[in-house]
Design a protein around this motif. Structure first.
Motif, PDB file in Angstrom:
ATOM      1  N   LEU A 177     -29.962  -8.686  -2.635  1.00 27.23           N
ATOM      2  CA  LEU A 177     -28.774  -7.930  -3.051  1.00 27.23           C
ATOM      3  C   LEU A 177     -28.019  -8.683  -4.148  1.00 27.23           C
ATOM      4  O   LEU A 177     -27.567  -8.098  -5.129  1.00 27.23           O
ATOM      5  N   ASN A 184     -25.613  -3.059  -1.168  1.00 24.63           N
ATOM      6  CA  ASN A 184     -26.318  -2.659   0.059  1.00 24.63           C
ATOM      7  C   ASN A 184     -27.786  -2.319  -0.229  1.00 24.63           C
ATOM      8  O   ASN A 184     -28.208  -2.272  -1.385  1.00 24.63           O
ATOM      9  N   ARG A 185     -28.528  -2.073   0.856  1.00 22.77           N
ATOM     10  CA  ARG A 185     -29.979  -1.821   0.738  1.00 22.77           C
ATOM     11  C   ARG A 185     -30.295  -0.569  -0.074  1.00 22.77           C
ATOM     12  O   ARG A 185     -31.256  -0.552  -0.842  1.00 22.77           O
ATOM     13  N   ALA A 188     -29.999  -1.281  -3.623  1.00 27.81           N
ATOM     14  CA  ALA A 188     -31.093  -2.178  -4.023  1.00 27.81           C
ATOM     15  C   ALA A 188     -32.368  -1.378  -4.287  1.00 27.81           C
ATOM     16  O   ALA A 188     -33.043  -1.572  -5.301  1.00 27.81           O
TER      17      ALA A 188
END
Length: 199
Positions: A177, A184-185, A188
């Motif tokens: 990150l 956040n994922r 990403a």
């Protein structure tokens, strides 16, 4: 006569491209495909000099098709709207002779086809600049974690698959990150896709 296979999933564009190329006295379109899989089959059947293909197509994308055609003797030219450094790097590894953007004119395309036939390699200048300015910042292990994150795996599942502890996976995700400059994922995964860095 330069024999060409075209691969483009937008049928209107495929037809227009075919018509434009057929207007050239020294070129002939011998096959048209709407997926990478069909392109590979047509190249194996017709043995053309050049295969011009888009990247984002159903079943098998243009980069996967280029990888399959690497040792076929057919020169591959990518013609796409996507100026993504990750796509370009992968295209280079697949041995494509040209990576051009769709905003090229029909004259430029014809000149490019002849240049590729003469053994030259042609790459859109903006892509070359972008590759030098920005390459994938993740290590091989971080990329593996990222691939699993994009597949929807949670920390525990990633840890199990990569034989790591959950804490180590959390550390990797934190570093990912940070390197991608996201919070956040989901961001990403979005950034990674946008850059074309997924294998």
């Amino acid at each position: 006569m330069i024999r060409i296979v075209l691969a483009e999933d937008q049928r209107l564009l495929l037809g227009a491209l075919g018509s434009l190329i057929d207007l050239e006295e020294d070129m002939q379109v011998v096959g048209q495909a709407t997926s990478g899989e069909d392109a590979v089959a047509l190249v194996r059947k017709h043995k053309p000099d050049i295969c011009i293909m888009d990247i984002e197509m159903p079943v098998m994308n243009g980069l996967e098709a280029a990888e399959q055609l690497k040792d076929s003797g057919c020169r591959v030219m990518i013609l796409t709207t996507f100026a993504r450094s990750g796509y370009f790097e992968r295209a280079l590894k697949a041995g494509v002779q040209a990576y051009l953007l769709k905003d090229s004119s029909s004259d430029e395309l014809a000149i490019s086809i002849r240049s590729v036939m003469e053994g030259r390699r042609l790459y859109a200048p903006e892509l070359v600049d972008e590759v030098y300015n920005e390459s994938n910042p993740l290590t091989e292990r971080e990329r593996e974690v990222m691939e699993l994150v994009s597949a929807g795996k949670n920390t525990k599942e990633i840890a199990s698959q990569l034989y790591l502890s959950s804490g180590t996976v959390r550390n990797y995700i934190s570093v990912i990150l940070d390197k991608l400059g996201v919070s956040n994922r989901i961001e990403a995964v979005s950034r990674f896709k946008e850059k074309g860095w997924f294998k």
